[in-house]
Design a protein around this motif. Structure first.
Motif, PDB file in Angstrom:
ATOM      1  N   ALA B  13     -19.627  12.660  33.857  1.00 14.80           N
ATOM      2  CA  ALA B  13     -19.591  13.504  35.080  1.00 14.80           C
ATOM      3  C   ALA B  13     -18.301  13.230  35.878  1.00 14.80           C
ATOM      4  CB  ALA B  13     -20.723  13.426  35.996  1.00 14.80           C
ATOM      5  N   VAL B  16     -15.261  14.797  34.062  1.00 12.22           N
ATOM      6  CA  VAL B  16     -15.165  16.183  34.298  1.00 12.22           C
ATOM      7  C   VAL B  16     -14.518  16.231  35.480  1.00 12.22           C
ATOM      8  CG1 VAL B  16     -16.346  18.191  34.451  1.00 12.22           C
ATOM      9  CG2 VAL B  16     -17.049  16.738  33.017  1.00 12.22           C
ATOM     10  N   LYS B  17     -15.131  15.534  36.568  1.00 11.93           N
ATOM     11  CA  LYS B  17     -14.248  15.556  37.899  1.00 11.93           C
ATOM     12  C   LYS B  17     -12.964  15.338  37.854  1.00 11.93           C
ATOM     13  CE  LYS B  17     -18.263  13.909  40.791  1.00 11.93           C
ATOM     14  NZ  LYS B  17     -18.560  12.604  41.549  1.00 11.93           N
ATOM     15  N   LEU B  18     -12.666  14.389  37.018  1.00 10.31           N
ATOM     16  CA  LEU B  18     -11.134  13.741  37.155  1.00 10.31           C
ATOM     17  C   LEU B  18     -10.301  15.013  36.687  1.00 10.31           C
ATOM     18  CD1 LEU B  18      -9.332  11.336  38.081  1.00 10.31           C
ATOM     19  CD2 LEU B  18      -9.584  10.516  35.447  1.00 10.31           C
ATOM     20  N   ARG B  19     -10.631  15.611  35.437  1.00  9.65           N
ATOM     21  CA  ARG B  19      -9.720  16.436  34.831  1.00  9.65           C
ATOM     22  C   ARG B  19     -10.048  18.011  35.355  1.00  9.65           C
ATOM     23  NH1 ARG B  19     -12.710  19.301  31.032  1.00  9.65           N
ATOM     24  NH2 ARG B  19     -14.519  18.315  30.233  1.00  9.65           N
ATOM     25  N   SER B  20     -10.793  18.241  35.909  1.00  7.61           N
ATOM     26  CA  SER B  20     -10.972  19.738  36.543  1.00  7.61           C
ATOM     27  C   SER B  20     -10.296  19.929  37.936  1.00  7.61           C
ATOM     28  CB  SER B  20     -12.345  19.978  36.738  1.00  7.61           C
ATOM     29  OG  SER B  20     -13.155  19.206  37.717  1.00  7.61           O
TER      30      SER B  20
END
Lengths: 316, 260
Positions: B13, B16-20
């Motif tokens: 999770a 996903v947060k870091l790259r989105s």
């Protein structure tokens, strides 16, 4: 099933939630009512273990929220404040949430479809309108297909179309037999969607029961009687322990005696009646009455200022 | 076992947060650009002035650490990104969604540390190696080093580790302070301003205190020689890592008791 036991939250010397003990029945929509500042949001945050109670406890399906391993499968929540990073897309937001609880990625597209956001899945959440933001919040709550939902003021600030959408959504959840706790300060909304009501004011439990019970418990519920023999009927009724107030046009408003008993007494004493009718309070009235002393900021209702008699000095 | 499964789900999770979020890519690209760009700038000015330097200065010139000095500025970019990894969640209210999804907050913090440490270590090492090779290529006509020289590989790897460590330090400060502005202020103060202030203390206090501060202690990782009294690389590594880990530990204690 959500239960709280003597749940208390104190901020400094202010009690936001005051020994609140309540249980939210399974498979029903429970309206969580109270004026602004009554402690609804704080209670919901404590149920979700976001805020820790000063004393007391809250349990979801018999467990503390923090003891649920992947809680999104069991409890979905929508909190009042937006809780989305504005730079992330709708899909991105749902994706990390799904991953954190091992929910399959295809579920993300399903909930986007469910709330009607598929077309804007790749748009940044920061550009969303209030209504779209609320839909995204509901999509997030539905991600784990939970049996229990906590929704804090889901219709707040929505336009009529959004309100109708949330209302029908709540009804569909109820039809599926899910447990829903939905907070609101809008009575009319709860009258349409809730089966069960919990009314709080100043952090304390005021009333809890079915919508019908709460309305019936209101002193605004009474029997209206019209008769040409006002004084004779009044003396008969007061002898029976009724609370009678007179109104214009030979009308009496009677409390504390059933409508059947009033009819019987009138017949026994040969009093002519022109009208005998039950007057149920609206949920709105019941609520106003219940929470009257607990509002955080109360104002006396003032009559509007009289229209000005002198003409305003306009430019022409 | 149970908690490992939750941790692993949260690592995914957090990734996903870091790259989105686009700002992540920017901050990492800026870190790389500053580290490499300043190496090129410093080294080419040194080459241009080489003949005007004294013989003594030419002899003590140490090209390995010199080519990595851009780290002193690029640490801010990665440190600020570390701060934002946490404070952006508080600022947007997303933290409530995070903790409602994973009520064991320590697991969330550990997942964030893991993901961000790996991301910044990769970016840090790429930056460090690129700065080294570009710097040595520019210095080659005067005095340069190769990766096989004693201490060279350790220094270049150390430069990347230093950047990752400062990133985690920023993350820890973000957990403690929750506000972007406050956490960045403390970050800048502790890695850039504090060493200057300690310098003003009477001797030997200045040297005795200075070497235990995060940047002088961490500097031992990517410098081979030092003009000032400093810790050994081993002790320096230990002291330096105490800052990010200490900040995260304090943050973890606060996180457990605080309302989200």
């Amino acid at each position: 099933m959500i239960e709280t036991t003597e749940l208390t939250k104190r901020y400094g010397d202010k009690l936001a939630v005051d020994h609140l003990t309540m249980s939210i029945p399974s498979g029903q929509v429970t309206g969580f009512l109270g004026p602004n500042g009554a402690g609804k949001s704080t209670t919901m945050r404590m149920i979700l273990d976001l805020d820790s109670p000063t004393s007391g406890s809250a349990k979801v399906n018999g467990r503390r929220y923090r003891d649920i391993r992947f809680p999104l499968h069991e409890v979905g929540s929508l909190l009042e404040a937006k809780s989305v990073h504005p730079a992330r897309t709708a899909r991105g937001h749902l994706q990390w949430l799904a991953d954190s609880n091992r929910i399959p990625r295809k579920r993300v597209d399903e909930v986007l479809e469910l709330v009607g956001l598929s077309a804007v899945a790749k748009k940044r959440a920061g550009g969303f309108s209030l209504g779209m933001g609320q839909r995204l919040g509901i999509a997030a709550a539905m991600l784990g297909d939970p049996q229990t939902l906590l929704l804090d003021e889901p219709v707040n600030g929505l336009d009529p179309e959004g309100i109708v959408w949330v209302r029908s959504f709540l009804r569909s959840l109820a039809a599926e037999g899910r447990t829903v706790l939905v907070s609101s300060h809008l009575m009319s909304e709860m009258a349409l969607t809730a089966d069960h009501l919990i009314v709080i004011g100043a952090g304390r439990l005021i009333s809890q029961g079915s919508v019908a019970d709460v309305v019936a418990g209101s002193s605004s519920s009474h029997v209206l009687v019209r008769t040409p023999e006002v004084s004779r009927l009044m003396s008969v009724l007061t002898a029976e322990g009724a609370e009678v107030s007179t109104d214009v046009d030979h009308a009496l408003r009677i409390r504390k005696v059933s409508i059947e008993r009033i009819g019987q007494l009138a017949a026994d004493n040969a009093v002519v009646l022109h009208e005998l009718s039950p007057q149920a309070a609206s949920l709105e009235q019941a609520f106003m009455e219940l929470t009257h002393d607990s509002g955080e900021y109360q104002t006396e209702l003032k009559p509007p200022p009289p229209p000005s008699t002198t003409s305003a000095g306009g430019p022409n | 076992m149970e908690s490992i499964i939750v941790l692993w789900a949260n690592v995914r999770a957090e990734w996903v947060k870091l790259r989105s979020v686009r700002s992540t890519l920017w901050a990492l690209a800026i870190t790389m650009a500053i580290t490499v760009g300043l190496s090129a700038l410093f080294c080419s000015t040194r080459v241009a002035r080489w003949d005007r330097m004294g013989r003594g200065a030419q002899l003590i010139f140490e090209p390995i650490g010199f080519s990595l000095n851009g780290i002193f500025l690029s640490q801010l970019a990665i440190g600020v990104l570390g701060v934002l990894v946490m404070t952006s969640e508080y600022g947007t209210g997303q933290i409530r969604a995070t903790f409602a999804a994973t009520p064991t907050r320590g697991t969330v913090l550990l997942a964030k540390m893991k993901v961000f440490f790996l991301a910044s270590l990769v970016v840090g090492e790429i930056s460090s190696f690129a700065a080294f090779f570009l710097g040595q290529a520019i210095l080659s006509s005067k005095s340069s080093a190769s990766l096989t020289d004693p201490g060279a590989l350790r220094a270049v790897l150390g430069g990347g580790l230093y950047l990752a460590g400062i990133g985690i330090f920023g993350l820890g400060l973000g957990v403690i302070l929750r506000r972007t502005a406050g956490a960045i202020a403390v970050l800048v103060a502790s890695v850039m301003i504090l060493p200057q202030l300690v310098e003003l203390l009477p001797s030997p206090w200045n040297d005795d205190i200075s070497k235990y501060l995060p940047s002088p202690a961490g500097q031992t990782l990517f410098h081979i020689t030092s003009t000032r009294p400093s810790l050994s690389t081993g002790v320096g590594l230990f002291v330096f890592l105490a800052y990010p880990l200490g900040a995260c530990l304090i943050g973890w204690v606060l996180l457990r008791t605080r309302d989200a």
